[in-house]
Design an enzyme around this catalytic site. Structure first.
Site, PDB file in Angstrom:
ATOM      1  N   GLU A  75      21.596  50.781-119.420  1.00  0.00           N
ATOM      2  CA  GLU A  75      20.438  51.032-118.993  1.00  0.00           C
ATOM      3  C   GLU A  75      19.430  49.950-119.876  1.00  0.00           C
ATOM      4  O   GLU A  75      19.691  49.782-121.155  1.00  0.00           O
ATOM      5  CB  GLU A  75      19.516  52.225-119.092  1.00  0.00           C
ATOM      6  CG  GLU A  75      20.286  53.343-118.288  1.00  0.00           C
ATOM      7  CD  GLU A  75      19.656  54.541-118.141  1.00  0.00           C
ATOM      8  OE1 GLU A  75      19.533  55.143-117.384  1.00  0.00           O
ATOM      9  OE2 GLU A  75      18.886  54.609-119.393  1.00  0.00           O
ATOM     10  N   CYS A  76      18.970  48.971-119.291  1.00  0.00           N
ATOM     11  CA  CYS A  76      17.900  48.025-119.838  1.00  0.00           C
ATOM     12  C   CYS A  76      18.430  47.417-121.358  1.00  0.00           C
ATOM     13  O   CYS A  76      19.158  46.313-121.179  1.00  0.00           O
ATOM     14  CB  CYS A  76      16.562  48.977-120.062  1.00  0.00           C
ATOM     15  SG  CYS A  76      15.164  47.723-120.164  1.00  0.00           S
ATOM     16  N   GLY A  77      17.935  47.918-122.213  1.00  0.00           N
ATOM     17  CA  GLY A  77      18.460  47.451-123.611  1.00  0.00           C
ATOM     18  C   GLY A  77      20.047  47.332-123.724  1.00  0.00           C
ATOM     19  O   GLY A  77      20.421  46.424-124.286  1.00  0.00           O
ATOM     20  N   SER A  96      22.208  48.017-115.521  1.00  0.00           N
ATOM     21  CA  SER A  96      20.838  47.673-114.736  1.00  0.00           C
ATOM     22  C   SER A  96      19.750  48.023-115.698  1.00  0.00           C
ATOM     23  O   SER A  96      19.993  48.527-116.850  1.00  0.00           O
ATOM     24  CB  SER A  96      20.734  49.221-113.858  1.00  0.00           C
ATOM     25  OG  SER A  96      19.442  49.416-113.165  1.00  0.00           O
TER      26      SER A  96
END
Length: 454
Positions: free
Chosen positions: A331-333, A427
């Site tokens: 996720e993200c990072g 994502s």
């Protein structure tokens, strides 16, 4: 089920009035009284809960009725309050600010009603005196279903200013009591950066800071009328859902660069039979051995990109694990870690895209995700909810499969997202597994059936 305990929600007319500072001061003051405090945060925020835990020594939970629904919020609250003497909830934005302008769904007010919490209204009293009474009257009478425990005036300039505020609120009948006037105290400010406050781990406030917060509050606010002076009974540990025997070892990245995890996500994985093995991409040179899956959460990899890039052995381990079809959810990072690079610093190179940090915010808001294909999170058609907030962007080539049909909270469709390569799903969306608790079970099952790392 936890018995009812005193529950207070710290709210304000708007963001920037001092909710977080007041919440931390209150948590520290209650801890000094040897009270067991259950802290909470309204909304999807990751950073404030970390500060809550540092102030009171107990994990803070997110209460978000849009992402998880009211039943899940109630269950989370009751479960986290077991063994506590008092619950303190930090609100989000203004008290009535939620999903739309026509109602307060998703707001702090909605959570206060749902959990029968008494509201402590914090107002920024700078540059006003009698006008503060009009403000308080409007907020406390706007929704008669809310219960107000009292008013706190923050950033008060002088004893004379405090006297004017007391006189102003006393002049209006039937207002909640003014509990205190808190002077400006620059030493208690928390530093900020993109995405909000500096995280508790990076701020590194020691015990003296929290003692200072508690003393600041106690010197100007009388807490005795609303909070118990002594614990009401024996203290029991906070309980989590019953765990199954471990069926899969899942490595979880956790350090200063990767620290954005909902506690519920980790506990739901454990309840589904995951043995979580934590490691640091900043300091560990190898992935944990014998794992069945990998969970890379969000955080601030962009602030540590040079050090991450220098950890070439770990990056090679992650790339090799992806090539060998180890299930990886990012996720993200964590998604950025799987890119070719973050600006000029090389990363794991699992996805054929480069992460680029922008000067302006790239995305912010709630997101609804519908899986368009079977994946490690569930079968096609599974609907989940989460949040997106980042200053970076990646341009993914069109040949990389997308598995998320994405929409905003209001239903507006967005570009498809959720990128897949072998058994890797990456994502920018931070999903809350409580929005569809079977996701944790599916992820554990997917990992158990996959390829175990050496």
């Amino acid at each position: 089920m936890a018995e009812a305990i005193p529950t207070f929600l710290i709210a304000a007319p708007a963001s920037g009035c001092g909710k977080t500072t007041l919440t931390l001061a209150l948590l520290a003051a209650l801890r000094r009284r040897e009270l067991r405090v259950a802290p909470f945060k309204v909304g999807p925020d990751f950073i404030d809960p970390g500060h809550h835990a540092a102030a009171c020594g107990r994990a803070s939970r997110n209460l978000d009725s849009w992402m998880c629904g009211t039943n899940y919020v109630r269950d989370t609250f009751r479960r986290a309050c077991v063994g506590a003497d008092v619950a303190v909830i930090e609100g989000v934005m203004g008290l009535f600010d939620g999903a739309s302008g026509s109602d307060d769904a998703g707001s702090s007010a909605a959570i206060a009603r749902l959990l029968d919490a008494r509201v402590l209204l914090v107002i920024d009293a700078r540059a006003q005196a009698r006008s503060a009474a009009a403000l308080v009257q409007g907020f406390t009478r706007f929704d008669p279903r809310l219960k107000f425990a009292g008013i706190l005036c923050n950033r008060v300039g002088s004893p004379r200013h405090a006297e004017l505020l007391h006189d102003a609120l006393a002049s209006v009948p039937d207002l909640p009591p003014l509990l205190g006037c808190l002077p400006r105290e620059e030493a208690l400010s928390l530093p900020e950066r993109h995405l909000g406050l500096v995280t508790a781990g990076d701020a590194r406030r020691d015990e003296s800071f929290y003692q200072h917060l508690a003393e600041w509050l106690e010197s100007h606010v009388d807490l005795n009328p609303i909070f118990p002076s002594d614990p009401s009974g024996p203290l029991a540990p906070c309980v989590s859902p019953a765990h199954r025997p471990p069926r899969a070892r899942i490595a979880v990245a956790r350090d200063e660069a990767f620290c954005f995890y909902y506690p519920d996500n980790l506990e739901l994985l454990e309840a589904a039979g995951a043995e979580l093995v934590f490691f640091s991409p900043l300091r560990d040179t190898r992935l944990p051995q014998g794992i069945h899956g990998l969970y890379l959460g969000g955080g601030y990899p962009e602030l540590h990109a040079e050090k991450l890039a220098a950890n070439t052995h770990l990056l090679a381990d992650i790339r090799r694990a992806a090539d060998q079809e180890l299930p990886i959810y990012a996720e993200c990072g964590g998604f950025m870690l799987l890119s070719q690079s973050i600006d000029e610093y090389p990363m794991a190179g699992v996805f054929p895209a480069h992460a680029r940090l922008l000067k302006k915010r790239r995305a912010l808001g709630y997101r609804e995700v519908t899986l368009t294909a079977d994946s490690l999170l569930g079968p096609a058609g599974t609907c989940l909810r989460g949040h997106e907030f980042h200053y970076s962007e990646m341009e993914m080539p069109p040949e990389v499969p997308r598995q998320y049909r994405l929409s905003r909270r209001g239903g507006e469709d967005l570009a498809d997202e959720g990128y897949r390569r072998r058994n890797v799903l990456g994502s920018y969306i931070h999903l809350h597994f409580g929005s569809h608790p079977s996701v944790a079970e599916h992820f554990v099952n997917f990992c158990r059936k996959g390829v175990q790392s050496p």
